[in-house]
Design an enzyme around this catalytic site. Sequence first.
Site, mmCIF file in Angstrom:
data_model
loop_
_atom_site.group_PDB
_atom_site.id
_atom_site.type_symbol
_atom_site.label_atom_id
_atom_site.label_comp_id
_atom_site.label_asym_id
_atom_site.label_seq_id
_atom_site.Cartn_x
_atom_site.Cartn_y
_atom_site.Cartn_z
ATOM 1 C CD GLN A 291 30.188 -3.208 -23.368
ATOM 2 O OE1 GLN A 291 29.499 -2.623 -22.546
ATOM 3 N NE2 GLN A 291 29.667 -3.898 -24.358
ATOM 4 C CG HIS B 55 33.284 -0.638 -20.054
ATOM 5 N ND1 HIS B 55 32.945 -1.331 -18.908
ATOM 6 C CD2 HIS B 55 32.102 -0.299 -20.652
ATOM 7 C CE1 HIS B 55 31.625 -1.410 -18.821
ATOM 8 N NE2 HIS B 55 31.089 -0.794 -19.863
ATOM 9 C CG ASP C 116 31.601 4.122 -26.602
ATOM 10 O OD1 ASP C 116 30.386 4.256 -26.324
ATOM 11 O OD2 ASP C 116 32.505 4.244 -25.750
ATOM 12 N NE ARG D 138 29.659 2.302 -15.381
ATOM 13 C CZ ARG D 138 28.873 2.084 -16.428
ATOM 14 N NH1 ARG D 138 27.884 2.918 -16.692
ATOM 15 N NH2 ARG D 138 29.067 1.046 -17.220
ATOM 16 N NE ARG E 188 28.651 -5.660 -20.054
ATOM 17 C CZ ARG E 188 28.654 -4.429 -19.547
ATOM 18 N NH1 ARG E 188 28.163 -3.427 -20.245
ATOM 19 N NH2 ARG E 188 29.156 -4.185 -18.352
ATOM 20 C CB CYS F 39 29.640 -0.589 -25.346
ATOM 21 S SG CYS F 39 29.902 1.186 -25.432
HETATM 22 N N1 CP Z 1 27.644 -0.513 -22.037
HETATM 23 C C1 CP Z 1 27.464 -0.141 -20.773
HETATM 24 O O1 CP Z 1 28.338 -0.240 -19.905
HETATM 25 O O2 CP Z 1 26.230 0.371 -20.502
HETATM 26 P P1 CP Z 1 25.738 1.039 -19.158
HETATM 27 O O3 CP Z 1 26.419 2.382 -19.054
HETATM 28 O O4 CP Z 1 24.266 1.153 -19.327
HETATM 29 O O5 CP Z 1 26.127 0.169 -18.005
HETATM 30 N N1 NVA Z 2 32.651 5.519 -23.443
HETATM 31 C C1 NVA Z 2 31.371 5.524 -22.798
HETATM 32 C C2 NVA Z 2 30.904 4.123 -22.559
HETATM 33 C C3 NVA Z 2 29.536 3.986 -21.938
HETATM 34 C C4 NVA Z 2 29.178 2.563 -21.621
HETATM 35 C C5 NVA Z 2 31.444 6.316 -21.505
HETATM 36 O O1 NVA Z 2 32.462 6.214 -20.810
HETATM 37 O O2 NVA Z 2 30.513 7.044 -21.200
#
Ligand code: CP
Ligand code: NVA
Length: 302
Positions: free
Chosen positions: A130, A127, A221, A100, A289, A261
């Site tokens: 997801q 992502h 989102d 990440r 997930r 998400c």
């Molecule tokens: N939806 C998602 O990726 O959640 P987290 O940021 O908690 O991993």
């Molecule tokens: N768009 C959001 C998604 C979180 C899972 C972010 O990048 O923070």
Amino acid sequence: MKRDLVSIMDVKDDLMEIINLGMEVKKNPKKYSEALKGKSLAMIFEKPSTRTRTSFEVGMTQLGGHALYMSPRDLQMGRGETIEDTAKVLSRFVDGIIYRAFDHKMVIALAQNATVPVINALDDVEHPAQIIADLMTILEKKGKLKGLKVSFIGDGNNVANSLMLGCAIVGADFYIASPKGYEIKDEYVTLARKVANGKSKIVVTNDPIEAAKDADVIYTDVWVSMGEESEKEKKEKAFKDYQINGNLVKHAKKDFIFMHCLPAHRGLEVTSEVIDGPNSVVFDEAENRLHAQKALMIKLMS
Ligand code: CP
Ligand code: NVA
């Protein structure tokens, strides 16, 4: 040859196979309890995570393997070791890496330099992990993907990019409504239309009602993604007419499902009435997930 999931496009030709495997793993978890026996997964997180970290870590345990959580604060990366060296060294120890990152280019660099599969666990552009779980959830709830109207109302962000490409791959119509200045990037729209190849629609609008109208799926989102905290006030103003609330979802099909998400902010991008209401599937989506990520790891790491 090792395979990565940097973009959802990396599994374009086997996306349906992974989704179906996710359903199968969900039904028969015991059957897969040794699928990754003795294997290790490194998990590098530059940003917080609840679902992604937990689903991959627990998923790895349930497949007979082991996962290591690594924050850049604790890695030598935090003191300037290059992403290239990190990729090469971790590849000598583990069988897969999830990452990440703030910057999509860093995920690409990790994948290019690792000799083991690299999975994008969210960056500023995509992502994909997801979206595999999301499409699995839609298939589970609606019994099909082709021909559905999936509408994303909100920021043209990382989740939107992967969802649009995912819908194009599986043949669902994709509508996205965002305020002016926050539209999804043209280059991804062009790519999605190329993938859809006339078989499904990709529609970009500033009108949330056009997106909501007769939708099978309404997805949103957060308005302020991780790393954008300084834009909070400006974005909350810009997005105020894009809230998913009772008035907006009246335009959707009666049996629409609401997806997010997560994490969610009740009273901002969605009201409690909708996210805690009968059409919301957000917690099944979150659970998926786990099953989808297990399928993905089986596919790339076994
Ligand atoms: N939806 C998602 O990726 O959640 P987290 O940021 O908690 O991993
Ligand atoms: N768009 C959001 C998604 C979180 C899972 C972010 O990048 O923070």
